[in-house]
Design a protein around this motif. Structure first.
Motif, PDB file in Angstrom:
ATOM      1  N   ASP A  86       0.783  -1.306  -0.121  1.00 24.17           N
ATOM      2  CA  ASP A  86       0.044  -0.036   0.052  1.00 24.17           C
ATOM      3  C   ASP A  86       0.928   1.180   0.229  1.00 24.17           C
ATOM      4  O   ASP A  86       0.682   2.252  -0.788  1.00 24.17           O
ATOM      5  CB  ASP A  86      -0.826   0.045   1.155  1.00 24.17           C
ATOM      6  N   ALA A  87       1.932   1.291   0.851  1.00 23.96           N
ATOM      7  CA  ALA A  87       2.711   2.423   0.756  1.00 23.96           C
ATOM      8  C   ALA A  87       3.335   2.550  -0.617  1.00 23.96           C
ATOM      9  O   ALA A  87       3.650   3.842  -1.263  1.00 23.96           O
ATOM     10  CB  ALA A  87       4.064   2.142   1.866  1.00 23.96           C
ATOM     11  N   PHE A  88       3.750   1.574  -1.111  1.00 23.79           N
ATOM     12  CA  PHE A  88       4.628   1.413  -2.585  1.00 23.79           C
ATOM     13  C   PHE A  88       3.409   2.106  -3.506  1.00 23.79           C
ATOM     14  O   PHE A  88       3.857   3.019  -4.299  1.00 23.79           O
ATOM     15  CB  PHE A  88       5.106   0.160  -2.900  1.00 23.79           C
ATOM     16  N   TYR A  89       2.463   1.607  -3.551  1.00 21.90           N
ATOM     17  CA  TYR A  89       1.294   1.895  -4.522  1.00 21.90           C
ATOM     18  C   TYR A  89       0.995   3.378  -4.418  1.00 21.90           C
ATOM     19  O   TYR A  89       0.804   4.017  -5.363  1.00 21.90           O
ATOM     20  CB  TYR A  89       0.128   1.089  -4.338  1.00 21.90           C
ATOM     21  N   ALA A  90       0.829   4.024  -3.163  1.00 19.15           N
ATOM     22  CA  ALA A  90       0.558   5.506  -2.822  1.00 19.15           C
ATOM     23  C   ALA A  90       1.782   6.316  -3.391  1.00 19.15           C
ATOM     24  O   ALA A  90       1.444   7.161  -4.147  1.00 19.15           O
ATOM     25  CB  ALA A  90       0.455   5.563  -1.357  1.00 19.15           C
ATOM     26  N   CYS A  91       3.165   5.808  -3.062  1.00 16.40           N
ATOM     27  CA  CYS A  91       4.167   6.466  -3.812  1.00 16.40           C
ATOM     28  C   CYS A  91       3.945   6.768  -5.328  1.00 16.40           C
ATOM     29  O   CYS A  91       4.330   7.615  -6.073  1.00 16.40           O
ATOM     30  CB  CYS A  91       5.278   5.776  -3.281  1.00 16.40           C
ATOM     31  N   PHE A  97       7.029  11.364  -1.816  1.00 13.44           N
ATOM     32  CA  PHE A  97       6.962  10.631  -0.583  1.00 13.44           C
ATOM     33  C   PHE A  97       6.064  11.459   0.193  1.00 13.44           C
ATOM     34  O   PHE A  97       5.088  10.897   0.985  1.00 13.44           O
ATOM     35  CB  PHE A  97       8.308  10.474   0.028  1.00 13.44           C
ATOM     36  N   THR A  98       6.216  12.862   0.477  1.00 16.03           N
ATOM     37  CA  THR A  98       5.107  13.604   1.116  1.00 16.03           C
ATOM     38  C   THR A  98       3.736  13.531   0.953  1.00 16.03           C
ATOM     39  O   THR A  98       2.898  13.240   1.823  1.00 16.03           O
ATOM     40  CB  THR A  98       5.533  15.006   1.252  1.00 16.03           C
ATOM     41  N   GLN A  99       3.329  13.474  -0.266  1.00 18.04           N
ATOM     42  CA  GLN A  99       2.095  13.448  -0.818  1.00 18.04           C
ATOM     43  C   GLN A  99       1.640  11.942  -0.725  1.00 18.04           C
ATOM     44  O   GLN A  99       0.379  11.800  -0.245  1.00 18.04           O
ATOM     45  CB  GLN A  99       1.902  13.776  -2.214  1.00 18.04           C
ATOM     46  N   HIS A 105      -2.234   8.381   5.346  1.00 18.27           N
ATOM     47  CA  HIS A 105      -2.254   9.115   6.732  1.00 18.27           C
ATOM     48  C   HIS A 105      -1.188   8.500   7.764  1.00 18.27           C
ATOM     49  O   HIS A 105      -1.423   7.980   8.785  1.00 18.27           O
ATOM     50  CB  HIS A 105      -3.744   8.642   7.308  1.00 18.27           C
ATOM     51  N   ILE A 106      -0.065   8.562   7.379  1.00 16.93           N
ATOM     52  CA  ILE A 106       1.123   8.183   8.067  1.00 16.93           C
ATOM     53  C   ILE A 106       2.090   9.160   8.023  1.00 16.93           C
ATOM     54  O   ILE A 106       2.073  10.115   6.888  1.00 16.93           O
ATOM     55  CB  ILE A 106       1.809   6.792   7.869  1.00 16.93           C
ATOM     56  N   THR A 107       3.207   9.320   8.853  1.00 18.41           N
ATOM     57  CA  THR A 107       4.185  10.140   8.707  1.00 18.41           C
ATOM     58  C   THR A 107       5.229   9.611   7.378  1.00 18.41           C
ATOM     59  O   THR A 107       5.432   8.490   6.998  1.00 18.41           O
ATOM     60  CB  THR A 107       5.055  10.172  10.049  1.00 18.41           C
ATOM     61  N   GLN A 108       5.994  10.578   7.076  1.00 11.88           N
ATOM     62  CA  GLN A 108       6.834  10.521   5.768  1.00 11.88           C
ATOM     63  C   GLN A 108       7.954   9.481   6.363  1.00 11.88           C
ATOM     64  O   GLN A 108       8.327   8.664   5.301  1.00 11.88           O
ATOM     65  CB  GLN A 108       7.337  11.651   5.293  1.00 11.88           C
ATOM     66  N   SER A 109       8.387   9.616   7.589  1.00 14.44           N
ATOM     67  CA  SER A 109       9.054   8.635   8.094  1.00 14.44           C
ATOM     68  C   SER A 109       9.146   7.107   8.026  1.00 14.44           C
ATOM     69  O   SER A 109       9.614   6.345   7.619  1.00 14.44           O
ATOM     70  CB  SER A 109       9.858   9.205   9.440  1.00 14.44           C
ATOM     71  N   LEU A 111       6.589   6.179   6.058  1.00 18.07           N
ATOM     72  CA  LEU A 111       6.595   5.536   4.795  1.00 18.07           C
ATOM     73  C   LEU A 111       7.704   5.238   4.113  1.00 18.07           C
ATOM     74  O   LEU A 111       7.913   4.032   3.570  1.00 18.07           O
ATOM     75  CB  LEU A 111       5.716   6.851   4.025  1.00 18.07           C
ATOM     76  N   SER A 112       8.828   6.034   4.297  1.00 14.79           N
ATOM     77  CA  SER A 112      10.235   5.714   3.924  1.00 14.79           C
ATOM     78  C   SER A 112      10.473   4.389   4.508  1.00 14.79           C
ATOM     79  O   SER A 112      11.354   3.525   3.741  1.00 14.79           O
ATOM     80  CB  SER A 112      11.153   6.945   4.101  1.00 14.79           C
ATOM     81  N   GLN A 113      10.376   4.087   5.831  1.00 14.20           N
ATOM     82  CA  GLN A 113      10.875   2.763   6.391  1.00 14.20           C
ATOM     83  C   GLN A 113      10.000   1.536   5.603  1.00 14.20           C
ATOM     84  O   GLN A 113      10.747   0.538   5.231  1.00 14.20           O
ATOM     85  CB  GLN A 113      10.344   2.734   7.894  1.00 14.20           C
ATOM     86  N   ARG A 114       8.890   1.869   5.421  1.00 14.76           N
ATOM     87  CA  ARG A 114       8.178   0.764   4.668  1.00 14.76           C
ATOM     88  C   ARG A 114       8.676   0.357   3.289  1.00 14.76           C
ATOM     89  O   ARG A 114       8.747  -0.677   2.904  1.00 14.76           O
ATOM     90  CB  ARG A 114       6.761   1.091   4.464  1.00 14.76           C
TER      91      ARG A 114
END
Length: 362
Positions: A86-91, A97-99, A105-109, A111-114
């Motif tokens: 889901d994180a990859f698909y959103a990116c 990354f910010t958008q 609805h998670i922090t950018q940090s 998201l980057s970790q995922r």
């Protein structure tokens, strides 16, 4: 499950497999896979070991007799995390990354970790980080197609399980093609499907020929309409008909030898004149798309080579020569899938039925 068993996975004995004939291999895999799944879920060291084996390529069993099997032990034991996907698909959809973090609805940090963990599990890079955002790598483009297929299959499955009493299709039709075919043929061909299924969404893009393959590869469209057949092992094609291109001018045109094209890279006029073996010199004017060419012809600023089906109702335009016709095939492309949704089947049926009728090549 009792915690005392979860703490001692090393006591589980793996059954021995004699890899001989294919039936014996398949029977052995049926026995060992549940055990491996259990061990991996409770033993991080074993997971790291399997990843190490994956990186060293010690896990493949190739072409076993007539079955031609390629078995990845890590693929059998571990599935990709939905959180990571889901994180990859959103990116991939957001391009930043910010958008993407805001979308889920998670922090950018977080998201980057995922994304980092997903890339670590896959052993490859999915994004190229740029100052303007992020760009998919070839591996990322492949995973994006998987995510879209997964989303479509999930929607299809849930609709059947929940019992769609109205038998209406849901989803998104993402299709791109060249300007002369999209509004005039593709949209009318899909109109009955869209009217019958009001929850269907449609995204149509009219682009130049050289832009379309990139859009398909990046997953921005699911279907591509092109003149040329894109020959690849993972691409399926359907011939929807042939577009008949003819030379036209405004009725009573007495102007200079001027031809209208999309842009300086448009070779349609050059191909037509080569076909009729004309060696006359001519000037060119550029009017962006086929509808601009038709407007230019009606205003008497030049001749143009345009599809016949677009000018049949134009009273101000006359055909210069109806015997010389430049044919362009209309070919639909899409990526091969192991399973196609009901929506995909209906899209293919409507385009294969509707487009040839409009082009007059059915």
């Amino acid at each position: 499950m009792d915690s005392k068993y979860a703490q001692r996975p090393q006591r589980v004995r793996l059954p021995q497999i004699h890899i001989g004939t294919p039936p014996e291999l398949l029977h052995g895999l049926k026995l060992i896979i549940p055990v491996l799944l259990f061990l991996v879920s409770f033993s991080p060291p074993l997971k790291r070991c399997l990843l190490h084996l994956k990186n060293r390529r010690f896990y493949k069993i190739n072409e076993i007799n007539r079955f031609n099997l390629v078995i990845s032990l890590t693929d059998l034991c571990m599935s990709l995390s939905s959180l990571y996907l889901d994180a990859f698909y959103a990116c991939a959809k957001a391009g930043h990354f910010t958008q993407a973090a805001n979308l889920i609805h998670i922090t950018q940090s977080a998201l980057s970790q995922r994304i980092a963990k997903l890339e670590d599990e896959l052993g490859t890079t999915l994004f190229v980080r740029l100052s303007s955002g992020i760009k998919l790598t070839p591996a990322g483009e492949e995973l994006l197609r998987y995510c879209k297929s997964r989303e479509a299959l999930e929607r299809d499955c849930l609709g059947k399980i929940r019992g769609n009493h109205n038998k209406q299709l849901q989803g998104v039709i993402r299709i791109g093609g060249f300007s002369s075919i999209m509004r005039s043929a593709v949209l009318p061909a899909l109109t009955p499907l869209l009217k019958k299924n009001p929850h269907l969404k449609l995204q149509m893009l009219s682009k130049e020929m050289d832009e379309l393959p990139t859009l398909l590869r990046r997953g921005e469209i699911d279907y591509m309409i092109h003149y040329n057949e894109w020959v690849k092992d993972d691409i399926e094609t359907r011939l929807l008909g042939n577009e008949r291109n003819i030379c036209v001018e405004r009725s009573g045109y007495r102007g200079p030898e001027v031809f209208l094209d999309h842009d300086e890279n448009d070779q349609t006029t050059a191909k037509y004149l080569k076909m009729i073996k004309s060696k006359k010199s001519y000037e060119r004017r550029y009017l962006d798309d086929v509808y601009g060419l038709i407007d230019g012809v009606k205003n008497g600023i030049g001749r143009a080579i345009v599809p016949e089906h677009l000018i049949q109702s134009e009273r101000k335009i006359r055909i210069v020569d109806d015997k010389n016709v430049l044919h362009f095939p209309v070919i639909m492309h899409f990526y091969k899938q192991p399973y196609y949704t009901e929506l995909h089947t209906h899209i293919i049926q409507h385009l294969e039925l509707g487009v040839p009728k409009i082009l007059g090549t059915n």
